[in-house]
Design an enzyme around this catalytic site. Sequence first.
Site, PDB file in Angstrom:
ATOM      1  N   ILE A 129       0.819  -1.216   0.000  1.00 48.16           N
ATOM      2  CA  ILE A 129       0.000   0.000   0.000  1.00 48.16           C
ATOM      3  C   ILE A 129       0.855   1.269   0.000  1.00 48.16           C
ATOM      4  CG2 ILE A 129      -1.931   1.144   1.206  1.00 48.16           C
ATOM      5  CD1 ILE A 129      -2.595  -1.550  -0.184  1.00 48.16           C
ATOM      6  N   GLY A 130       2.151   1.124   0.175  1.00 49.20           N
ATOM      7  CA  GLY A 130       3.018   2.292   0.034  1.00 49.20           C
ATOM      8  C   GLY A 130       4.154   2.329   1.016  1.00 49.20           C
ATOM      9  N   TYR A 184      -4.444   5.747  17.414  1.00 49.81           N
ATOM     10  CA  TYR A 184      -4.894   4.476  18.008  1.00 49.81           C
ATOM     11  C   TYR A 184      -3.774   3.940  18.881  1.00 49.81           C
ATOM     12  CZ  TYR A 184      -2.091   1.773  14.635  1.00 49.81           C
ATOM     13  OH  TYR A 184      -1.069   1.239  13.902  1.00 49.81           O
ATOM     14  N   ARG A 187      -0.138   4.947  18.896  1.00 51.04           N
ATOM     15  CA  ARG A 187       0.179   5.690  17.674  1.00 51.04           C
ATOM     16  C   ARG A 187      -0.438   7.074  17.677  1.00 51.04           C
ATOM     17  NH1 ARG A 187       4.518   3.537  15.124  1.00 51.04           N
ATOM     18  NH2 ARG A 187       4.451   1.322  15.579  1.00 51.04           N
ATOM     19  N   CYS A 188       0.383   8.036  17.343  1.00 52.10           N
ATOM     20  CA  CYS A 188      -0.088   9.419  17.354  1.00 52.10           C
ATOM     21  C   CYS A 188       0.134  10.050  15.982  1.00 52.10           C
ATOM     22  CB  CYS A 188       0.690  10.219  18.381  1.00 52.10           C
ATOM     23  SG  CYS A 188       0.463   9.582  20.052  1.00 52.10           S
ATOM     24  N   ASP A 236      -4.313   7.997  -2.047  1.00 50.84           N
ATOM     25  CA  ASP A 236      -4.954   7.405  -0.868  1.00 50.84           C
ATOM     26  C   ASP A 236      -6.093   8.275  -0.364  1.00 50.84           C
ATOM     27  OD1 ASP A 236      -3.128   5.279  -0.734  1.00 50.84           O
ATOM     28  OD2 ASP A 236      -1.682   6.512   0.358  1.00 50.84           O
ATOM     29  N   HIS A 242     -22.003   3.921  -3.913  1.00 54.48           N
ATOM     30  CA  HIS A 242     -22.134   4.673  -5.174  1.00 54.48           C
ATOM     31  C   HIS A 242     -21.030   5.730  -5.293  1.00 54.48           C
ATOM     32  CE1 HIS A 242     -24.246   6.932  -2.093  1.00 54.48           C
ATOM     33  NE2 HIS A 242     -24.243   7.997  -2.858  1.00 54.48           N
ATOM     34  N   HIS A 276      -1.970  -3.960  11.497  1.00 56.19           N
ATOM     35  CA  HIS A 276      -1.882  -3.257  12.780  1.00 56.19           C
ATOM     36  C   HIS A 276      -1.195  -4.092  13.846  1.00 56.19           C
ATOM     37  CE1 HIS A 276      -5.308  -1.102  10.878  1.00 56.19           C
ATOM     38  NE2 HIS A 276      -4.593  -0.093  11.320  1.00 56.19           N
ATOM     39  N   CYS A 325      -3.192  -2.304   4.570  1.00 59.16           N
ATOM     40  CA  CYS A 325      -2.780  -0.888   4.614  1.00 59.16           C
ATOM     41  C   CYS A 325      -1.251  -0.860   4.575  1.00 59.16           C
ATOM     42  CB  CYS A 325      -3.350  -0.279   5.905  1.00 59.16           C
ATOM     43  SG  CYS A 325      -3.005   1.470   6.133  1.00 59.16           S
TER      44      CYS A 325
HETATM   45  C1  LIG Z   1      -3.150   5.384   8.206  1.00 53.69           C
HETATM   46  N1  LIG Z   1      -3.437   6.145   9.366  1.00 53.69           N
HETATM   47  C2  LIG Z   1      -3.115   7.472   9.507  1.00 53.69           C
HETATM   48  C3  LIG Z   1      -4.059   8.324  10.094  1.00 53.69           C
HETATM   49  N2  LIG Z   1      -3.815   9.632  10.225  1.00 53.69           N
HETATM   50  C4  LIG Z   1      -2.659  10.125   9.794  1.00 53.69           C
HETATM   51  N3  LIG Z   1      -2.422  11.431   9.903  1.00 53.69           N
HETATM   52  N4  LIG Z   1      -1.705   9.347   9.247  1.00 53.69           N
HETATM   53  C5  LIG Z   1      -1.895   8.023   9.093  1.00 53.69           C
HETATM   54  O1  LIG Z   1      -0.996   7.336   8.588  1.00 53.69           O
HETATM   55  N5  LIG Z   1      -5.228   7.832  10.503  1.00 53.69           N
HETATM   56  C6  LIG Z   1      -5.613   6.462  10.303  1.00 53.69           C
HETATM   57  C7  LIG Z   1      -4.441   5.588  10.282  1.00 53.69           C
HETATM   58  C8  LIG Z   1      -3.839   5.545  11.647  1.00 53.69           C
HETATM   59  N6  LIG Z   1      -2.596   4.927  11.564  1.00 53.69           N
HETATM   60  C9  LIG Z   1      -1.447   5.410  12.013  1.00 53.69           C
HETATM   61  C10 LIG Z   1      -0.374   4.598  11.782  1.00 53.69           C
HETATM   62  C11 LIG Z   1       0.866   4.973  12.239  1.00 53.69           C
HETATM   63  C12 LIG Z   1       1.025   6.138  12.924  1.00 53.69           C
HETATM   64  C13 LIG Z   1       2.369   6.420  13.421  1.00 53.69           C
HETATM   65  O2  LIG Z   1       3.233   5.598  13.264  1.00 53.69           O
HETATM   66  N7  LIG Z   1       2.636   7.527  14.072  1.00 53.69           N
HETATM   67  C14 LIG Z   1       3.942   7.738  14.560  1.00 53.69           C
HETATM   68  C15 LIG Z   1       4.360   9.175  14.376  1.00 53.69           C
HETATM   69  C16 LIG Z   1       4.620   9.485  12.937  1.00 53.69           C
HETATM   70  C17 LIG Z   1       5.584  10.606  12.763  1.00 53.69           C
HETATM   71  O3  LIG Z   1       5.215  11.711  12.473  1.00 53.69           O
HETATM   72  N8  LIG Z   1       6.843  10.349  12.979  1.00 53.69           N
HETATM   73  C18 LIG Z   1       7.921  11.314  12.905  1.00 53.69           C
HETATM   74  C19 LIG Z   1       8.825  11.098  14.084  1.00 53.69           C
HETATM   75  C20 LIG Z   1       8.389  11.927  15.130  1.00 53.69           C
HETATM   76  C21 LIG Z   1       9.136  11.536  16.360  1.00 53.69           C
HETATM   77  O4  LIG Z   1       8.746  10.604  17.035  1.00 53.69           O
HETATM   78  N9  LIG Z   1      10.205  12.235  16.653  1.00 53.69           N
HETATM   79  C22 LIG Z   1      10.904  11.976  17.857  1.00 53.69           C
HETATM   80  C23 LIG Z   1      12.362  12.143  17.595  1.00 53.69           C
HETATM   81  C24 LIG Z   1      12.857  11.158  16.573  1.00 53.69           C
HETATM   82  C25 LIG Z   1      13.263   9.874  17.187  1.00 53.69           C
HETATM   83  O5  LIG Z   1      14.269   9.874  17.887  1.00 53.69           O
HETATM   84  O6  LIG Z   1      12.590   8.845  16.941  1.00 53.69           O
HETATM   85  C26 LIG Z   1      10.389  12.993  18.860  1.00 53.69           C
HETATM   86  O7  LIG Z   1       9.746  13.974  18.428  1.00 53.69           O
HETATM   87  O8  LIG Z   1      10.519  12.721  20.029  1.00 53.69           O
HETATM   88  C27 LIG Z   1       8.846  11.024  11.770  1.00 53.69           C
HETATM   89  O9  LIG Z   1       8.761   9.925  11.247  1.00 53.69           O
HETATM   90  O10 LIG Z   1       9.669  11.884  11.466  1.00 53.69           O
HETATM   91  C28 LIG Z   1       3.998   7.381  16.025  1.00 53.69           C
HETATM   92  O11 LIG Z   1       5.131   7.100  16.442  1.00 53.69           O
HETATM   93  O12 LIG Z   1       2.992   7.373  16.733  1.00 53.69           O
HETATM   94  C29 LIG Z   1      -0.040   6.958  13.156  1.00 53.69           C
HETATM   95  C30 LIG Z   1      -1.314   6.593  12.690  1.00 53.69           C
HETATM   96  N1  LIG Z   2       0.290   4.970   1.490  1.00 52.26           N
HETATM   97  C1  LIG Z   2      -0.022   4.957   2.889  1.00 52.26           C
HETATM   98  C2  LIG Z   2      -1.469   4.674   3.103  1.00 52.26           C
HETATM   99  C3  LIG Z   2      -1.871   4.559   4.512  1.00 52.26           C
HETATM  100  S1  LIG Z   2      -3.577   4.684   4.746  1.00 52.26           S
HETATM  101  C4  LIG Z   2       0.808   3.922   3.594  1.00 52.26           C
HETATM  102  O1  LIG Z   2       1.148   2.950   2.947  1.00 52.26           O
HETATM  103  O2  LIG Z   2       1.144   4.086   4.746  1.00 52.26           O
HETATM  104 ZN   LIG Z   3      -4.446   2.634   4.838  1.00 46.51          ZN
END
Ligand SMILES: CN1c2c(nc(N)[nH]c2=O)NC[C@@H]1CNc1ccc(C(=O)N[C@@H](CCC(=O)N[C@@H](CCC(=O)N[C@@H](CCC(=O)O)C(=O)O)C(=O)O)C(=O)O)cc1
Ligand SMILES: N[C@@H](CCS)C(=O)O
Ligand SMILES: [Zn+2]
Length: 767
Positions: free
Chosen positions: A440-441, A521, A524-525, A608, A662, A704, A736
């Site tokens: 999915i990517g 969820y 995950r943020c 997406d 639809h 997940h 996903c």
């Molecule tokens: C597909 N989904 C998504 C939703 N909404 C989105 N906006 N994006 C989505 O992909 N909604 C429905 C679903 C929900 N699923 C998910 C799946 C995965 C995550 C996820 O993995 N979130 C990460 C945070 C992602 C991110 O922005 N990462 C930053 C890193 C930020 C960070 O942690 N930095 C650290 C320092 C770096 C380090 O040392 O690691 C810090 O700030 O402390 C990045 O990649 O650069 C998560 O970890 O929760 C969310 C929804």
């Molecule tokens: N291309 C995205 C879709 C998530 S909904 C992924 O693979 O993470």
């Molecule tokens: Zn997805």
Amino acid sequence: MVASSVLGFPRQGVLRDLKKATEAYWAGKISQSDLLAEGKRLRLAHWKIMKDAGVDIIPSNDFAYYDHVLDHIQLFNAIPDRYSKHGLDTIDQYFAMGRGHQKDGIDVPSLEMVKWFDSNYHYVKPTFQDNQTFKLADDPKPVRHFLEAKEAGITTRPVILGPVSFLHLGKADRGQSVQPIDLLDKLLPVYVELLEALKKAGVEDVQIDEPILVFDLPPKVKEAFKPAYEKLSGDFLPRLLLATYFGDIVHNLDVLPSIQHLYGLHIDLVRNPEQLESIVSQLGPQQILSAGVVDGRNIWKTNFKRAIEIVESTIQKVGKERVIVATSSSLLHVPHTLDSEKKLDPEVKDWFAFAVQKVSEVVVIAKAVTEGPAAVREELEANAKSMAARASSKRTNNQSVKDRLAKVNDEMHNRQSPFPERHSQQKEHLKLPTFPTTTIGSFPQTSEIRIQRNKFTKGEITEEEYNKFIENEIDQVIKIQDELDLDVYVHGEPERNDMVQYFGERLDGYVFTTHAWVQSYGSRCVRPPIIVGDISRPAPMTVKESKYAASKSKKPMKGMLTGPITCLRWSFPRDDIHQSVQAQQLALALRDEVVDLESAGIYVIQVDEPALREGLPLRTGRERENYLSWAVDAFKLATSGVKDSTQIHSHFCYSEFQDFFHAIAALDADVLSIENSKSDAKLLQVFVDTAYPRHIGPGVYDIHSPRVPSEQEMKDRVAEMRRYLRPDQLWINPDCGLKTRQWKETKEALTNMVNAAKFYREKTATA
Ligand SMILES: CN1c2c(nc(N)[nH]c2=O)NC[C@@H]1CNc1ccc(C(=O)N[C@@H](CCC(=O)N[C@@H](CCC(=O)N[C@@H](CCC(=O)O)C(=O)O)C(=O)O)C(=O)O)cc1
Ligand SMILES: N[C@@H](CCS)C(=O)O
Ligand SMILES: [Zn+2]
């Protein structure tokens, strides 16, 4: 006196402390007692924030380690045997239901997780058996947390999910046929027991959430309220304030007289201020109205003048003693505090309020209506100034965006030819086998990727070094896809922090934050970018990485974009122009990107739209059709600028299309990938009923969970799908993206997936 109230507070802490602790516990890096201690620290810190701000009614039991609905599953012992039979510790059993468990000889997938109403938060779906029984947990959490706060000198109002919503938001387990609402009689005695225990602990009032009242409800569910709330009232129980949010409940007004013995009602007056009149007319003579006037779903500062007018008008109708000023919903959906944002342009920072600031807002509004505006003159003046500054800012008036929007015509919404013609050109061009496999990517976002991105953001490595690192990641991902023998490749999205935030950071009209995390969820943020003005694309956003990847791969490379509705829904949108206009602005920016990808030699492009469904107005009817019309138009505007031979994919990570199929069909995407592994394959019947002509990849495994499904499991899944879809129509892919997974499990699962596809490919060829 008019009291101030908060319906729920974000759980993660200032620096996503809960996420870090939970993940450390899962990784075996901290002990169970360390995790529990961190939870306790956060709860106390959050109660104290509200107490210090002067909030009168502070919530408890809004905290959850994974999800509050999952908490109720455990609280009422609605735990399927497959989780309870292993003798796991309470917290491990809890996480097993939330995210699956595959160790120490136990192998159990998670319960289904779905969107919480129209938000980007996901809850764990209660799953019931035909012979379901309920039992109150020992040492019930709502009581424990109330006492914990009390010990710290803070009196709280526990929040519990009401019995009708708990059941209606659940489903029968696989192979079971029970209708959840039929379990009400069995469930109510456990609620009574819980309420008695709360009363015994000293609880006076409970916030009982029945958010399903914003839906159109089946008669049986509507009728369930009366017997339920009759049983839950009495002098031996705490007083109940029934809370609804995310919509109006006017269409369910007839339910209200049946629950007259309630202490009060909370309604969302941010979304639906017009419901006030009708609701008030149905209130009993003593009942309290909790007026939700501070938005729990968006980050804009509350317009005090408007909010005070609403509260004053409520007071005029029912009297001061019967009004509470509240957040519209829990603040779970907004980031913790604006104070952490050190890099935001002060112009826009002045327009925002996050959870901590919203807590103060309810206090100011309550004070204004209790003591009169003079008591909070300074706050009111500063607020009026912010409102005026935002309204007159240059950011919200970009003439070139407006001019381009005015030139959009019908033709721009349609592909050149109908699908059969496109399909034959794509077949010729892409030369894919039957049951083509793809992902999915995203591939695993390893900590190394995040560390390098973090270093780049902080200026510790140069752009050149970072780009080299990303290219190397793409090289690895291509090598792995070669080894796996997938058919349509992806570049793995290593350069993306998040599928929406990444685009927000590259589009004009957006601002983004550094710490404004919101729980999506479990642990995950997401950090939603904020749409503050008119949107345009200053430069290509994804072409460099996709082009590089295509140059290195021997199979078709799929370009990867986030669609206009998902960009809109997973951002904090503007509240000063209609969302359809914001979607159209996003669509035009993405249209340019799609065309640029094609020009760069990318002939499969996935746009997406996982948020398309959650944007559906919660009630059926005209409002829903209106939304679908502009949402579909935005997708088509974004994707129709390409040649017939370019294959447009779209992806949705949910399986429930029945109520708006639809619209899915109207997107006219050549290939759809959808989530299906955890739901009943019967849901695919809609593709049969509508003679859906185009191609579909229903996910064959759940991404997940770290659990690796066997090849046989995936073959079984494909066999089920084949009952509904033609062989030439079926793609094989996961539910996903794989960004949250580790490489080990990813490779194992994809190996099994490709083998399952090959099995059917050979079988079909020899049939
Ligand atoms: C597909 N989904 C998504 C939703 N909404 C989105 N906006 N994006 C989505 O992909 N909604 C429905 C679903 C929900 N699923 C998910 C799946 C995965 C995550 C996820 O993995 N979130 C990460 C945070 C992602 C991110 O922005 N990462 C930053 C890193 C930020 C960070 O942690 N930095 C650290 C320092 C770096 C380090 O040392 O690691 C810090 O700030 O402390 C990045 O990649 O650069 C998560 O970890 O929760 C969310 C929804
Ligand atoms: N291309 C995205 C879709 C998530 S909904 C992924 O693979 O993470
Ligand atoms: Zn997805």
